[in-house]
Design an enzyme around this catalytic site. Structure first.
Site, PDB file in Angstrom:
ATOM      1  CG  HIS A  37      -1.876  -1.115   1.295  1.00 37.40           C
ATOM      2  ND1 HIS A  37      -1.959  -1.751   2.116  1.00 37.40           N
ATOM      3  CD2 HIS A  37      -3.107  -1.352   1.032  1.00 37.40           C
ATOM      4  CE1 HIS A  37      -2.335  -2.534   2.146  1.00 37.40           C
ATOM      5  NE2 HIS A  37      -3.296  -2.747   1.018  1.00 37.40           N
ATOM      6  CD  GLN A  61     -14.164  -4.753  -2.952  1.00 37.41           C
ATOM      7  OE1 GLN A  61     -14.338  -4.195  -2.761  1.00 37.41           O
ATOM      8  NE2 GLN A  61     -13.034  -5.423  -2.298  1.00 37.41           N
ATOM      9  CB  SER A 185      -1.767 -10.617   0.753  1.00 33.83           C
ATOM     10  OG  SER A 185      -3.407 -10.847   0.935  1.00 33.83           O
TER      11      SER A 185
HETATM   12  O1  PAF Z   1      -8.266  -4.200  -3.849  1.00 30.78           O
HETATM   13  C1  PAF Z   1      -8.611  -3.242  -3.100  1.00 30.78           C
HETATM   14  O2  PAF Z   1      -8.167  -3.471  -1.790  1.00 30.78           O
HETATM   15  C2  PAF Z   1     -10.322  -3.161  -2.854  1.00 30.78           C
HETATM   16  O3  PAF Z   1     -10.931  -4.428  -3.864  1.00 30.78           O
HETATM   17  C3  PAF Z   1     -10.320  -1.922  -3.496  1.00 30.78           C
HETATM   18  C4  PAF Z   1      -9.799  -1.576  -4.726  1.00 30.78           C
HETATM   19  C5  PAF Z   1      -9.794  -0.435  -2.369  1.00 30.78           C
HETATM   20  C6  PAF Z   1     -11.964  -1.679  -3.881  1.00 30.78           C
HETATM   21  O4  PAF Z   1     -12.646  -2.204  -2.558  1.00 30.78           O
END
Ligand code: PAF
Length: 282
Positions: A37, A61, A185
């Protein structure tokens, strides 16, 4: 660094920045930051005048049996890390403000979302594209930076932006790995010490595939069997191993430029993905 909690305030901040003639670089995240990140944040800072990081564990999601409830969260550590990276705004909305009860719109990219992760996670990509579309409207970025670990997500968002004539540059940033090759991750925190060792089979499979391609192997079916055999030397289950084109995500029978080895496995209860663009130098 400012912490903004509501879409209305976020949009107001973005409007002021744009009115002052500045550009915004966005890094959409679900938090629990690691070096991957942070490298996206650095990239966004390089590319735009102001940097916004969104931190939102997007409920739509996640499937019903997935890890929404236990997804790792540490807001105070995340905000310190973002501040250290020189981020201007951390946008951390509440689900009720992102999805008021009357909301009933979904942004759907068809085709590209059917295979790979889409096959076992129905609705996942609609959740991703819907939230990313909302973030783009609220924050109005000039560019948005995504990690290539979620390689299908990157292809889907790139397609969405092209299809909707959206004036946002989508930047794919290389996978950041631990010293032993495990792709970073937030979900790696779920792994026990022995599961983490098993998970290294993903990187071994990538190294093997790269070597075989350098040696001149082009038959995807042959390499597929070798990669599956290698993965199964550990106690993992394979969800998919595929060789696909990086943009269309169509399977490649004969490996050529743009071929990506994409894998999803389960190690214990943890689902892990990894991929590699086999013809790209890195
Ligand atoms: O990759 C992620 O962390 C998520 O899928 C995102 C792009 C922030 C959308 O919630």
């Amino acid at each position: 660094m400012e912490i903004i909690r509501t879409p209305v305030e976020m949009s107001g901040w973005a409007n002021k920045v744009l009115a002052a003639g500045q550009t915004i670089g966005l890094v959409p995240t679900m938090g629990f930051f690691h070096e991957g990140h942070l490298s996206l944040m650095r990239k966004a800072r390089e590319k735009a005048d102001r940097t916004v990081v969104s931190l939102f564990v997007n409920p739509i999601q996640f499937g019903a049996n997935e890890d929404l409830g236990r997804y790792p969260r540490d807001f105070s550590r995340d905000s310190q890390l973002a501040e250290t990276e020189g981020v201007d705004v951390l946008f951390a909305p509440e689900a009720r403000d992102m999805y008021p009860s009357e909301a009933c719109t979904r942004v759907i990219v068809s085709g590209l979302t059917d295979g790979l992760c889409g096959a076992s996670r129905p609705g996942h990509f609609a959740g991703v594209t819907t939230v990313v579309a909302k973030l783009f409207h609220i924050i109005k970025p000039y560019c948005a930076v995504f990690g290539r670990k979620d390689f299908q997500q990157l292809a889907v968002i790139t397609r969405m932006v092209a299809d909707l004539d959206w004036d946002v540059e989508i930047v794919g940033h290389p996978i950041v790995r631990e010293a032993d090759g495990l792709a970073m991750s937030s979900r790696n925190t779920y792994l026990s010490a022995s599961e983490r060792q098993s998970a290294l089979c993903l990187f071994r499979a990538i190294a093997h595939a790269r070597r075989r391609v350098r040696e001149g192997l082009v038959e995807a079916e042959v390499l597929l069997q070798e990669v599956e055999w290698l993965l199964l030397q550990e106690s993992v289950t394979i969800e998919y191993v595929s060789f696909v084109d990086q943009a269309t995500l169509r399977p490649q029978a004969v490996l050529r430029k743009g071929a990506v080895l994409a894998m999803a496995i389960k190690v214990g209860a943890t689902r892990l993905i990894d991929n590699d663009n086999l013809f790209e130098e890195h």
